[in-house]
Design a protein around this motif. Structure first.
Motif: not given
Lengths: 245, 245
Positions: A20-23, A109-111, A127-139, A145-147
């Motif tokens: 999953v990519i988050v930018h 790949v969802p972006v 909504l920050s990309g960072d908060q999204l990354i955290a939520a997605l990685s746990m869900e 996570i590669v930041l």
């Protein structure tokens, strides 16, 4: 654009299967979000046009990334946080992830991206990309996570204020939590909290046992190595038992 | 483009406060969806690129519409079905509408569209704009549906096959249901069922008491009149008691 093309090539070469990519917003989202004070939420009707423009700017950036990936043979699809997420005072309270889970199953790949979203109390917010990354990685029970950052990793104090700050190669989430107050907040056009904001978001997944690699995405090849799980300069945030790499 | 600009002007002039717009694929989505056989669902990995391209084509059309509305003072925001809807064998089973409801409360017009979406059994499929309109109108307790077509309305039989077909000005959902088998199905590049498909979708909201106006959107001014609730040539599908206009 050159960075997008290079990173798309690195992602394509990495061969990671379920990604999953988050930018973030970069020069597309942040200036507009700041101009219309979108983080603070609804204050006047004039902001509504700004909300729409900011989202369109993010869709423009998202498309550049998705098309660069498609050109390199990575089936990638835009997923729009405005369409599937709702926050309350800036924190995620709803995140519809069925489409993301099914895209991953299919091999697409969802972006996603930091975005203006509806907020139950503020009307809307960022909504920050960072908060999204955290939520997605746990869900999604992510392996890691590669930041990607524009610095080498995490320092023991804010390097902008302390010239003697040193890069930390490995740190536990508990140690990171103690460091947080000394880290740098937002500077310039970033509306979502700077390094302190990023690290605060990464605490929850790291505590759940998801290793977080911070790498300098501005240096060619580091994202590729990190995606492949190879040893890379940077910072690893991980619980004591998982600190091998 | 001229049609998008004209219709955006009509929508802007109508002054309707709480409005949701749903558009179809036109020359953007349908040819790609057909080329990659997306309606039938997942058959081979080669379709995945087609899935991504079809969605991008729909985002392109969506953006033209959203920007035309913004230019005319209508705060409008893209809402992406791929990001918030999931079907099972082509029928909606999940549709996250919190963002749409909150956009409406703020005074922003959500603009949705027929799209490629994830499907629990087929992998993916095409969700028609018509099915979306029906679901949205019922979920949001809409006052009415204005369905813009490229024909004058509903005829008592398929006018392409029966030169003596006559336009129906008013019809109850029950009468419509009896007519359905005689209506025209898909022709040309339309992948989502033609007039029969459209009318089959409109049955449920009409039976729930939501009047459906069919107007010729290709004729200037008719959508404006229909949105304003003024008498317009076309077809009204409504329960007996609600047939006044």
């Amino acid at each position: 654009m050159r960075a997008i093309e290079r990173l798309s090539t690195e992602i394509s070469k990495s061969g990671v299967k379920k990604l999953v990519i988050v930018h973030g917003g970069g020069s597309y989202g942040h200036p507009l979000a700041k101009k219309y004070s979108l983080v603070e939420g609804f204050r006047n009707a004039g902001q509504l046009r700004g909300l729409c423009e900011t989202h369109l700017a993010m869709l423009t950036l998202n498309r550049l990334i998705v098309e660069a990936l498609l050109e390199r043979g990575v089936a990638a699809a835009p997923v729009s946080p405005l369409s599937c997420a709702v926050t309350r005072r800036g924190r995620l309270v709803r995140l519809e992830l069925s489409p993301v889970k099914r895209l991953l199953e299919l091999g697409v790949v969802p972006v996603l991206f930091g975005d203006v979203v509806m907020d139950e109390e503020l009307g809307f917010t960022i909504l920050s990309g960072d908060q999204l990354i955290a939520a997605l990685s746990m869900e999604l029970n992510a392996d890691r996570i590669v930041l990607g950052l524009d610095v080498d990793g995490l320092c023991d104090k804010d390097p902008k204020q302390h010239p003697d700050a040193e890069l930390i190669e490995e740190i536990s989430p508990e140690e990171l939590e103690r460091l947080l107050p000394g880290l740098g907040g937002s500077g310039g056009i970033d509306v979502t909290g700077g390094m302190r904001g990023k690290m605060a978001e990464m605490l929850a997944p790291a505590k759940r046992g998801i290793p977080v690699f911070l790498v300098n995405a501005a240096k060619p090849g580091l994202v590729l190595k990190a995606l492949r799980g190879e040893s890379t300069p940077g910072t690893l945030i991980a619980c004591e038992g998982r600190r091998s790499r």
